[in-house]
Structure formats: structure tokens, C-alpha cells
Design a protein around this motif. Structure first.
Motif, PDB file in Angstrom:
ATOM      1  N   CYS A  59       0.812  -1.221   0.000  1.00 31.50           N
ATOM      2  CA  CYS A  59       0.000   0.000   0.000  1.00 31.50           C
ATOM      3  C   CYS A  59       0.846   1.272   0.000  1.00 31.50           C
ATOM      4  N   HIS A  60       2.172   1.142   0.042  1.00 32.85           N
ATOM      5  CA  HIS A  60       3.071   2.297   0.000  1.00 32.85           C
ATOM      6  C   HIS A  60       3.461   2.594  -1.447  1.00 32.85           C
ATOM      7  N   TYR A  61       3.295   3.857  -1.841  1.00 29.52           N
ATOM      8  CA  TYR A  61       3.625   4.287  -3.193  1.00 29.52           C
ATOM      9  C   TYR A  61       4.506   5.533  -3.124  1.00 29.52           C
ATOM     10  N   PHE A  62       5.443   5.647  -4.063  1.00 32.56           N
ATOM     11  CA  PHE A  62       6.262   6.853  -4.152  1.00 32.56           C
ATOM     12  C   PHE A  62       5.340   8.037  -4.418  1.00 32.56           C
ATOM     13  N   ASN A  63       5.492   9.104  -3.633  1.00 33.74           N
ATOM     14  CA  ASN A  63       4.653  10.287  -3.808  1.00 33.74           C
ATOM     15  C   ASN A  63       5.454  11.530  -4.178  1.00 33.74           C
ATOM     16  N   GLY A  64       6.741  11.515  -3.895  1.00 34.59           N
ATOM     17  CA  GLY A  64       7.550  12.680  -4.206  1.00 34.59           C
ATOM     18  C   GLY A  64       8.784  12.719  -3.340  1.00 34.59           C
ATOM     19  N   LEU A  65       9.493  13.800  -3.468  1.00 37.18           N
ATOM     20  CA  LEU A  65      10.742  13.977  -2.747  1.00 37.18           C
ATOM     21  C   LEU A  65      10.583  15.148  -1.789  1.00 37.18           C
ATOM     22  N   TYR A  66      10.857  14.908  -0.502  1.00 32.61           N
ATOM     23  CA  TYR A  66      10.965  16.017   0.440  1.00 32.61           C
ATOM     24  C   TYR A  66      12.339  16.630   0.200  1.00 32.61           C
ATOM     25  N   TYR A  67      12.378  17.923  -0.059  1.00 31.07           N
ATOM     26  CA  TYR A  67      13.629  18.579  -0.413  1.00 31.07           C
ATOM     27  C   TYR A  67      13.644  19.949   0.241  1.00 31.07           C
TER      28      TYR A  67
END
Length: 136
Positions: A59-67
């Protein structure tokens, strides 16, 4: 007649509003396992940086990068969307392993200090995988 129109309007208004039954998501930051980063930069260059991380469940999907950037310090982490459903499966090591590559543009002189989030220690303090990359 006005009463009938008002009642019909209210009826259609309340029936047209429905609760969205689509998937619900929470958002988590996932720990960095390892990073491929150049040993040095050249001013004006663009360099790929690859972050390796593990997805704990199906259920975990890549959502973006915290930068986050402050002067030449870059704090980076993987943001994950977690679908809220009952049939999430824990992933084995091979299925959990994932990576994300982004391009970093060198815009200033000096040394860049990269901090990749790796989780928290026993006292709840953030721990980071850190790299110092000089600009030549």
C-alpha cells in the motif's frame, strides 16, 4: 407550487452530495537505505543522485521527494503515499527495494552538505546519511 419546487430542489441538492468512496491516503517519509552521489561537482553541472529505499507494504507508493535547502545544506527524504485499505501485504526484501533518481543542478561554489533522512534513533532524534560534496 413554490413549496414543491423548494422541496424538489432540496431533494436533488442533498442527493447530489455524496461521500467520496475512493481510496484514502496517509503520507509518510521513508528512511533512506543508500545513496549514489558524485564525489565532486563542477559549477553549472547537472548530476544524477539516486536514493535507495524500501516500501514496507504493497500500500506504500512513491509520492515525491521532500527537499529542503538552506544555503548549501540539502535535507532530502522520500515521501510515500499510503493507501488506507485492509488488504495491504508486507513486502519481502526484493519486492520492497525501490529507488528514485533526481537531477541536481550545481548553482553555487563551496561544498554542498547533503542530509538524507534515515529514520529516528531511540530518543526520537532524526538521523541522517550525510555527504559533503565539494564544487571544483
Amino acid at each position: 407550487m413554490k413549496k414543491i419546487i423548494t422541496i424538489l430542489t432540496l431533494f436533488f441538492l442533498f442527493n447530489s452530495c455524496s461521500v467520496d468512496s475512493g481510496p484514502n491516503y496517509l503520507y509518510e517519509v521513508l528512511p533512506t537505505e543508500s545513496v549514489d552521489i558524485p564525489a565532486e561537482f563542477t559549477l553549472g553541472g547537472i548530476y544524477p543522485i539516486t536514493i535507495r529505499y524500501n516500501r514496507p507494504t504493497s500500500c506504500h507508493y512513491f509520492n515525491g521527494l521532500y527537499y529542503d535547502k538552506h544555503l548549501n545544506i540539502r535535507t532530502i527524504a522520500i515521501e510515500s503515499a499510503v493507501e488506507q485499505r485492509d488488504n495491504c501485504q508486507d513486502l519481502d526484501a526484493a519486492a520492497a527495494a525501490d529507488e528514485y533518481t533526481f537531477n541536481f543542478e550545481v548553482t553555487s561554489n563551496g561544498t554542498y552538505h547533503f542530509k538524507f533522512w534515515q529514520g529516528k534513533d531511540d530518543q526520537g532524534n532524526d538521523i541522517f546519511l550525510e555527504y559533503e560534496v565539494p564544487v571544483n
